[in-house]
Design a protein around this motif. Structure first.
Motif, mmCIF file in Angstrom:
data_model
loop_
_atom_site.group_PDB
_atom_site.id
_atom_site.type_symbol
_atom_site.label_atom_id
_atom_site.label_comp_id
_atom_site.label_asym_id
_atom_site.label_seq_id
_atom_site.Cartn_x
_atom_site.Cartn_y
_atom_site.Cartn_z
ATOM 1 N N MET A 21 -1.591 -1.252 -6.434
ATOM 2 C CA MET A 21 -2.820 -1.396 -5.661
ATOM 3 C C MET A 21 -3.637 -2.579 -6.177
ATOM 4 O O MET A 21 -4.271 -3.304 -5.399
ATOM 5 C CB MET A 21 -3.646 -0.110 -5.732
ATOM 6 C CG MET A 21 -3.098 1.030 -4.894
ATOM 7 S SD MET A 21 -3.181 0.719 -3.106
ATOM 8 C CE MET A 21 -4.911 1.094 -2.786
ATOM 9 N N ILE B 196 0.834 -1.201 0.000
ATOM 10 C CA ILE B 196 0.000 0.000 0.000
ATOM 11 C C ILE B 196 0.869 1.251 0.000
ATOM 12 O O ILE B 196 0.609 2.204 -0.736
ATOM 13 C CB ILE B 196 -0.924 0.008 1.239
ATOM 14 C CG1 ILE B 196 -1.740 -1.290 1.333
ATOM 15 C CG2 ILE B 196 -1.841 1.222 1.196
ATOM 16 C CD1 ILE B 196 -2.612 -1.567 0.155
ATOM 17 N N ASN C 102 -9.393 4.457 -1.385
ATOM 18 C CA ASN C 102 -8.291 4.937 -2.224
ATOM 19 C C ASN C 102 -8.224 4.186 -3.548
ATOM 20 O O ASN C 102 -8.016 4.797 -4.610
ATOM 21 C CB ASN C 102 -6.958 4.804 -1.491
ATOM 22 C CG ASN C 102 -6.833 5.780 -0.332
ATOM 23 O OD1 ASN C 102 -7.514 6.809 -0.305
ATOM 24 N ND2 ASN C 102 -5.974 5.481 0.616
ATOM 25 N N ILE D 151 -5.988 -5.387 0.416
ATOM 26 C CA ILE D 151 -6.841 -4.201 0.532
ATOM 27 C C ILE D 151 -7.951 -4.548 1.516
ATOM 28 O O ILE D 151 -8.990 -5.091 1.143
ATOM 29 C CB ILE D 151 -7.425 -3.787 -0.837
ATOM 30 C CG1 ILE D 151 -6.310 -3.579 -1.855
ATOM 31 C CG2 ILE D 151 -8.265 -2.518 -0.699
ATOM 32 C CD1 ILE D 151 -5.339 -2.474 -1.511
ATOM 33 N N ASP E 242 -8.178 2.023 2.486
ATOM 34 C CA ASP E 242 -7.537 1.428 1.305
ATOM 35 C C ASP E 242 -8.573 1.144 0.214
ATOM 36 O O ASP E 242 -8.298 1.331 -0.977
ATOM 37 C CB ASP E 242 -6.811 0.144 1.684
ATOM 38 C CG ASP E 242 -5.585 0.390 2.538
ATOM 39 O OD1 ASP E 242 -5.085 1.536 2.530
ATOM 40 O OD2 ASP E 242 -5.130 -0.543 3.233
#
Length: 451
Positions: free
Chosen positions: A268, A249, A285, A277, A282
């Motif tokens: 990602m 991350i 994002n 994730i 997260d």
């Protein structure tokens, strides 16, 4: 990756080094230490540890090991009363035992004081002195005494230069100094020390793997020095050698900071495929990255999943973004209920205005009018003119020309919607005139079938 997160990941570094096991307490051997001498120190004769002192210290150690510190201290106090008859080595060993017991009792300041007495006794065996100096450096690091940490580690190094000139300083010393400099916010010196330690370990003939915490410290130093490219390089090593979700991350975040959004999304994506994730932040994002890279459907699916799993709350921000993602993906039927839920949570009318625009695109004229009116009533709009424009267009499509013209005239008052409003005014006026003329012609002809 935020500065606070970076600092948090480094906070524990002060305790990376466990106090040296070479305190020379457990299982010490009196004769072996007494015989030690270096090439530079051969003229320094180290006295021996006599059996009667050894026996008393052994008694103290036995009591300490049995969980009887008071008894151990009492024995040591008896020994201390005879300090005038003891040589430097014997006194050093006595203070060493005091320090050991204080340390086990987590009385760190007393332990430091005792160990400092150890190195004051001269002469003592070189390895004993160095081990104590290193332990003192570690203890001072634990207590936040960073100048003292550096002072004692450099005393260790001074002895090392005497007994082994030309031999490089051990990496663990460099890391300890880097830690102290980092805590003193002298990031340039911290960088020099940690970089040397990492390089030394990476180039080691034995092929030792660099300790994970060394990379963590190196990354933190680069971050403080505002060197994102180097932060990224360290994270690449951490990802490769230590399979931890946080590093993936953080690496993606650094690519984002460097402006390489494609690599940011790529890492990602990998993290997502590896089930890294996991947190709401997260998920949000990554959804934003999907949206930014023109993949709104994935963004919406991920957001929806996060909300259903309870990792993302059903708050205004998350629902608004989910609605926007569905709208961008041309999934208006899915966007509308989400936007309605978000609009109910909002204090201003901005979301109602967006909902009105969505209804207009779906040719749901009355719903567009209702949402526009709600938006105006709530207020706080960034662009009120657009709402009047939507009202004008919706009323026009319902055949309410006069109301449409009034709303378009309102939209014309705002610079942001003035141009579009003027075009629609002309169009609506033309349509209104055409309709009225047609109606008049039909009325005059007596044919009312189309009226």
């Amino acid at each position: 990756m935020t500065k606070s997160n970076m600092k948090t990941s480094v906070k524990a570094l002060s305790l990376v080094f466990v106090l040296s096991s070479t305190l020379l307490v457990a299982g010490f051997s009196a004769p072996s230490l007494a015989q030690e001498a270096s090439s530079e120190r051969k003229t320094q004769r180290v006295p021996t540890l006599r059996a009667k002192v050894y026996d008393q210290l052994s008694r103290a150690q036995t009591a300490a090991d049995a969980g009887k510190p008071k008894e151990a201290f009492a024995i040591l106090d008896e020994v201390k009363d005879k300090a005038n008859s003891m040589n430097s080595y014997e006194q050093a060993m006595m203070y060493n035992f005091y320090g050991f017991i204080h340390y086990n009792l987590e009385q760190f300041d007393q332990a430091i004081a005792s160990f400092e007495e150890v190195v004051k006794q001269q002469p003592i065996p070189t390895s004993f002195e160095q081990a104590t100096l290193f332990s003192l450096a570690q203890l001072h690091m634990m207590r936040g005494n960073y100048d003292s940490t550096i002072e004692f580690i450099e005393k260790w190094e001074a002895i090392q230069k005497e007994i082994a000139p030309g031999v490089e300083i051990p990496a663990k010393n460099l890391v300890l100094k880097a830690q102290a400099m980092y805590q003193k916010q002298d990031y340039a010196k911290a960088s020099a020390y940690i970089n040397q330690a990492v390089k030394q370990q990476e180039n080691s003939k034995e092929g030792y793997q660099v300790d994970e915490n060394w990379y963590v410290l190196q990354r933190a130093v680069y971050f403080e020095l505002k060197q994102p490219e180097k932060v990224k390089d360290v994270l690449l090593k951490l990802v490769k050698q230590y399979e931890k979700p946080a590093y993936w991350i953080q690496l993606a975040g650094m690519y984002g900071e460097l402006g390489d959004e494609k690599q940011q999304l790529a890492y990602m994506e990998i993290a997502y495929q590896m089930d890294y994730i996991a947190t709401g932040s997260d998920i949000f994002n990554l959804s934003q990255l999907y949206y930014y890279h023109q993949v709104p459907f994935k963004a919406a699916l991920l957001m929806e999943s996060g909300i259903k799993q309870g990792k993302l709350s059903k708050d205004e921000r998350n629902l608004t973004f989910l609605a926007q993602a569905w709208s961008f993906a041309k999934e208006n039927e899915k966007a509308v209920p989400v936007m309605m839920a978000a609009a109910k949570l909002a204090k201003d009318g901005e979301l109602d205005a967006q909902l009105a625009q969505t209804y207009l695109n779906m040719e749901k004229w009355q719903q567009a009018i209702d949402s526009s009116i709600t938006a105006l009533e709530k207020g706080g709009l960034r662009n009120e003119g657009t709402v009047h424009l939507v009202l004008g267009m919706a009323h026009f499509n319902l055949g309410d020309y006069n109301v449409a013209l009034n709303e378009l005239a309102e939209a014309e008052k705002f610079n942001s919607s003035k141009g579009m409003a003027q075009q629609w005014l002309k169009f609506v006026q033309t349509e209104k005139a055409t309709t009225e003329r047609l109606q008049a012609q039909l009325a005059n002809s007596g044919d009312n079938s189309y009226l």
